[in-house]
Design an enzyme around this catalytic site. Structure first.
Site, PDB file in Angstrom:
ATOM      1  N   HIS A 193       1.661  -8.678  -4.026  1.00  0.00           N
ATOM      2  CA  HIS A 193       2.938  -8.204  -3.497  1.00  0.00           C
ATOM      3  C   HIS A 193       4.058  -9.087  -4.033  1.00  0.00           C
ATOM      4  O   HIS A 193       3.811 -10.207  -4.494  1.00  0.00           O
ATOM      5  CB  HIS A 193       2.926  -8.244  -1.968  1.00  0.00           C
ATOM      6  CG  HIS A 193       2.097  -7.157  -1.368  1.00  0.00           C
ATOM      7  ND1 HIS A 193       1.460  -7.287  -0.168  1.00  0.00           N
ATOM      8  CD2 HIS A 193       1.816  -5.904  -1.807  1.00  0.00           C
ATOM      9  CE1 HIS A 193       0.821  -6.171   0.121  1.00  0.00           C
ATOM     10  NE2 HIS A 193       1.011  -5.318  -0.872  1.00  0.00           N
ATOM     11  N   SER A 243       3.067   0.550 -10.708  1.00  0.00           N
ATOM     12  CA  SER A 243       3.408  -0.374  -9.625  1.00  0.00           C
ATOM     13  C   SER A 243       2.716   0.125  -8.354  1.00  0.00           C
ATOM     14  O   SER A 243       2.505   1.334  -8.183  1.00  0.00           O
ATOM     15  CB  SER A 243       4.926  -0.372  -9.447  1.00  0.00           C
ATOM     16  OG  SER A 243       5.301  -1.172  -8.359  1.00  0.00           O
ATOM     17  N   GLY A 244       2.375  -0.805  -7.466  1.00  0.00           N
ATOM     18  CA  GLY A 244       1.667  -0.436  -6.237  1.00  0.00           C
ATOM     19  C   GLY A 244       2.309   0.703  -5.458  1.00  0.00           C
ATOM     20  O   GLY A 244       1.639   1.695  -5.136  1.00  0.00           O
ATOM     21  N   ASP A 295       1.144  -9.854   1.113  1.00  0.00           N
ATOM     22  CA  ASP A 295       2.181 -10.545   1.881  1.00  0.00           C
ATOM     23  C   ASP A 295       2.166  -9.970   3.291  1.00  0.00           C
ATOM     24  O   ASP A 295       2.747  -8.911   3.536  1.00  0.00           O
ATOM     25  CB  ASP A 295       3.542 -10.337   1.229  1.00  0.00           C
ATOM     26  CG  ASP A 295       4.661 -11.068   1.942  1.00  0.00           C
ATOM     27  OD1 ASP A 295       4.409 -11.666   3.014  1.00  0.00           O
ATOM     28  OD2 ASP A 295       5.792 -11.052   1.431  1.00  0.00           O
ATOM     29  N   ARG A 329     -10.365  -0.850   1.845  1.00  0.00           N
ATOM     30  CA  ARG A 329     -11.501  -0.095   2.386  1.00  0.00           C
ATOM     31  C   ARG A 329     -12.488   0.255   1.282  1.00  0.00           C
ATOM     32  O   ARG A 329     -13.709   0.144   1.454  1.00  0.00           O
ATOM     33  CB  ARG A 329     -11.016   1.176   3.074  1.00  0.00           C
ATOM     34  CG  ARG A 329     -12.147   2.010   3.668  1.00  0.00           C
ATOM     35  CD  ARG A 329     -11.619   3.289   4.334  1.00  0.00           C
ATOM     36  NE  ARG A 329     -12.711   4.061   4.864  1.00  0.00           N
ATOM     37  CZ  ARG A 329     -13.489   4.872   4.144  1.00  0.00           C
ATOM     38  NH1 ARG A 329     -13.269   5.016   2.840  1.00  0.00           N
ATOM     39  NH2 ARG A 329     -14.470   5.536   4.709  1.00  0.00           N
TER      40      ARG A 329
END
Length: 122
Positions: free
Chosen positions: A8, A54-55, A80, A96
């Protein structure tokens, strides 16, 4: 070894520092990362990194898909916990998937060091 590296925004500097500690290992790995993290790792250390989106734009999901089909041996995801993330469901899905597929996943620097030290000895 095939590793995913994700951080992050508030943890990107920690990822760069962590990578500096384990450069010999990381140079011998096939690395996958989300966009900005991958760019920063390549720039800071000259690592070859396959960059996903990007995430928040789907990069965490792209990495999760690779993990689900057996293309990753481990994940270092420096999260974060003090900053809300707009893509929290994607983050949870990736973590998960690590649990479902029994893939080691470090979500903080201390755990990442333990895993990277162990992998360095293999």
């Amino acid at each position: 070894m095939r590793l995913a590296l994700i951080a992050h925004d508030g943890k990107k500097d920690a990822m760069i520092a962590l990578a500096a500690e384990f450069l010999p290992l990381l140079r011998g790995c096939s690395l996958l990362a989300t966009g900005t993290t991958g760019a920063r790792l390549a720039e800071a250390h000259g690592l070859t990194v396959e960059r996903m989106l990007s995430g928040p734009w789907g990069g965490d999901l792209q990495i999760g898909a690779r993990l689900a089909v057996g293309e990753l041996d481990g994940v270092v995801f420096l999260r974060d916990p003090m900053t809300p993330q707009p893509h929290e469901p994607d983050i949870n899905a990736l973590v998960r998937a690590c649990d479902v597929h029994d893939v080691p996943c470090a979500t903080n620097v201390a755990t990442a060091r333990l895993l990277l030290q162990r992998w360095s000895q293999a």
